[in-house]
Write a protein that holds these residues in place. Structure first.
Motif, PDB file in Angstrom:
ATOM      1  N   GLU A 156       1.201  -2.654  15.396  1.00 53.83           N
ATOM      2  CA  GLU A 156       0.374  -2.035  14.363  1.00 53.83           C
ATOM      3  C   GLU A 156       0.836  -0.610  14.045  1.00 53.83           C
ATOM      4  O   GLU A 156       0.432  -0.440  12.602  1.00 53.83           O
ATOM      5  CB  GLU A 156      -1.046  -1.779  15.326  1.00 53.83           C
ATOM      6  N   ARG A 157       1.412  -0.021  14.561  1.00 57.06           N
ATOM      7  CA  ARG A 157       2.184   1.381  14.231  1.00 57.06           C
ATOM      8  C   ARG A 157       3.004   0.932  12.824  1.00 57.06           C
ATOM      9  O   ARG A 157       2.934   1.721  11.913  1.00 57.06           O
ATOM     10  CB  ARG A 157       2.740   2.362  15.140  1.00 57.06           C
ATOM     11  N   VAL A 163       2.545   0.109   5.235  1.00 60.87           N
ATOM     12  CA  VAL A 163       1.631   0.212   4.388  1.00 60.87           C
ATOM     13  C   VAL A 163       1.395   1.616   3.641  1.00 60.87           C
ATOM     14  O   VAL A 163       1.368   1.878   2.440  1.00 60.87           O
ATOM     15  CB  VAL A 163       0.072  -0.084   4.788  1.00 60.87           C
ATOM     16  N   ARG A 164       1.614   2.862   4.384  1.00 58.70           N
ATOM     17  CA  ARG A 164       1.652   4.022   4.021  1.00 58.70           C
ATOM     18  C   ARG A 164       2.889   4.159   3.102  1.00 58.70           C
ATOM     19  O   ARG A 164       2.895   4.973   2.138  1.00 58.70           O
ATOM     20  CB  ARG A 164       1.732   5.053   5.145  1.00 58.70           C
ATOM     21  N   GLN A 165       4.073   3.711   3.492  1.00 59.31           N
ATOM     22  CA  GLN A 165       5.339   4.007   2.499  1.00 59.31           C
ATOM     23  C   GLN A 165       5.082   3.091   1.278  1.00 59.31           C
ATOM     24  O   GLN A 165       5.405   3.701   0.192  1.00 59.31           O
ATOM     25  CB  GLN A 165       6.447   3.604   3.345  1.00 59.31           C
ATOM     26  N   GLU A 166       4.471   2.047   1.351  1.00 57.61           N
ATOM     27  CA  GLU A 166       4.291   1.159  -0.044  1.00 57.61           C
ATOM     28  C   GLU A 166       3.335   1.952  -0.758  1.00 57.61           C
ATOM     29  O   GLU A 166       3.560   2.075  -2.031  1.00 57.61           O
ATOM     30  CB  GLU A 166       3.830  -0.134   0.438  1.00 57.61           C
ATOM     31  N   GLU A 167       2.429   2.386  -0.327  1.00 48.53           N
ATOM     32  CA  GLU A 167       1.246   3.348  -0.979  1.00 48.53           C
ATOM     33  C   GLU A 167       1.933   4.541  -1.522  1.00 48.53           C
ATOM     34  O   GLU A 167       1.723   4.927  -2.988  1.00 48.53           O
ATOM     35  CB  GLU A 167       0.100   3.928  -0.343  1.00 48.53           C
ATOM     36  N   ALA A 168       3.105   5.336  -0.941  1.00 43.38           N
ATOM     37  CA  ALA A 168       3.745   6.141  -1.397  1.00 43.38           C
ATOM     38  C   ALA A 168       4.465   6.031  -2.473  1.00 43.38           C
ATOM     39  O   ALA A 168       4.751   6.636  -3.512  1.00 43.38           O
ATOM     40  CB  ALA A 168       4.427   6.942  -0.373  1.00 43.38           C
ATOM     41  N   THR A 169       5.293   4.857  -2.616  1.00 43.91           N
ATOM     42  CA  THR A 169       6.068   4.450  -3.893  1.00 43.91           C
ATOM     43  C   THR A 169       5.521   3.836  -4.752  1.00 43.91           C
ATOM     44  O   THR A 169       5.881   4.055  -5.823  1.00 43.91           O
ATOM     45  CB  THR A 169       7.317   3.418  -2.943  1.00 43.91           C
ATOM     46  N   GLN A 170       4.463   3.293  -4.698  1.00 45.06           N
ATOM     47  CA  GLN A 170       3.563   2.512  -5.660  1.00 45.06           C
ATOM     48  C   GLN A 170       2.482   3.266  -6.010  1.00 45.06           C
ATOM     49  O   GLN A 170       1.859   2.855  -7.207  1.00 45.06           O
ATOM     50  CB  GLN A 170       3.268   0.931  -5.359  1.00 45.06           C
ATOM     51  N   GLY A 171       1.814   4.082  -5.587  1.00 46.39           N
ATOM     52  CA  GLY A 171       0.722   4.806  -5.750  1.00 46.39           C
ATOM     53  C   GLY A 171      -0.576   3.970  -5.171  1.00 46.39           C
ATOM     54  O   GLY A 171      -0.226   2.518  -4.790  1.00 46.39           O
TER      55      GLY A 171
END
Length: 183
Positions: A156-157, A163-171
């Motif tokens: 889960e971690r 997910v956090r990394q994907e949000e940071a790269t794609q917005g």
């Protein structure tokens, strides 16, 4: 295609492969230990009365009885951990997992007991079947639930970090407010 609730990715393959190799190695060791012929001047009769051998061990006194009972409990105890590792499920109902593992351990112990009937110098003992099965259950209860919980938290971690990394790269994904139906 991945099974429902199984460990994902390359970690699953490593855990299952390692568990499978260790399971085969342990079963080979158990077969060598319990099925090799013994050169003894006499053989005890088979013990088909439950708990008679345990009572006889307890009559020997504390250190010897503890050693014999621990050997009997510990012989197949690793199966309590290795069988679920080979199966590889993180999200398994704990009671069902325990029942499956204990049943498989009891069947392995029964197989050994039946094979010992044809081995010179070996006498089958029903108490070894009982104690081996108890060992499988104890090992499963002591290790598997905690290991599964740890692996679930870890996965889960990792998933939330991805997910956090994907949000940071794609917005951040835009969200739209719900619009009700017009009159």
């Amino acid at each position: 295609m991945q099974r429902q609730g199984s460990i994902g990715g390359s970690a699953a393959i490593r855990i299952r492969a390692t568990g499978g190799v260790l399971l085969v190695a342990h079963l080979a060791f158990v077969a060598w230990l319990t099925l090799r012929p013994l050169d003894v001047p006499w053989v005890l009769p088979p013990n088909l009365h439950p708990f008679a051998g345990i009572r006889a061990d307890l009559a020997l006194g504390w250190p010897e009885a503890a050693r014999r009972i621990a050997e009997s409990v510990g012989l197949l105890a690793p199966l309590g951990v290795l069988l679920p590792a080979v199966h590889g499920r993180l999200w398994a109902f704990p009671l069902a997992s325990l029942v499956r593992t204990v049943a498989a351990g009891a069947l392995v112990s029964l197989g050994i007991l039946l094979l010992q009937t044809g081995v010179p110098g070996r006498a089958p003992d029903i108490d070894s079947l009982l104690m081996n099965t108890v060992g499988v259950a104890l090992a499963h209860l002591a290790v598997v639930p905690a290991a599964r919980a740890w692996l679930r938290r870890r996965s889960e971690r990792r998933a939330s970090a991805a997910v956090r990394q994907e949000e940071a790269t794609q917005g951040r994904t835009p969200t739209f407010p719900r619009v009700g139906i017009a009159p």
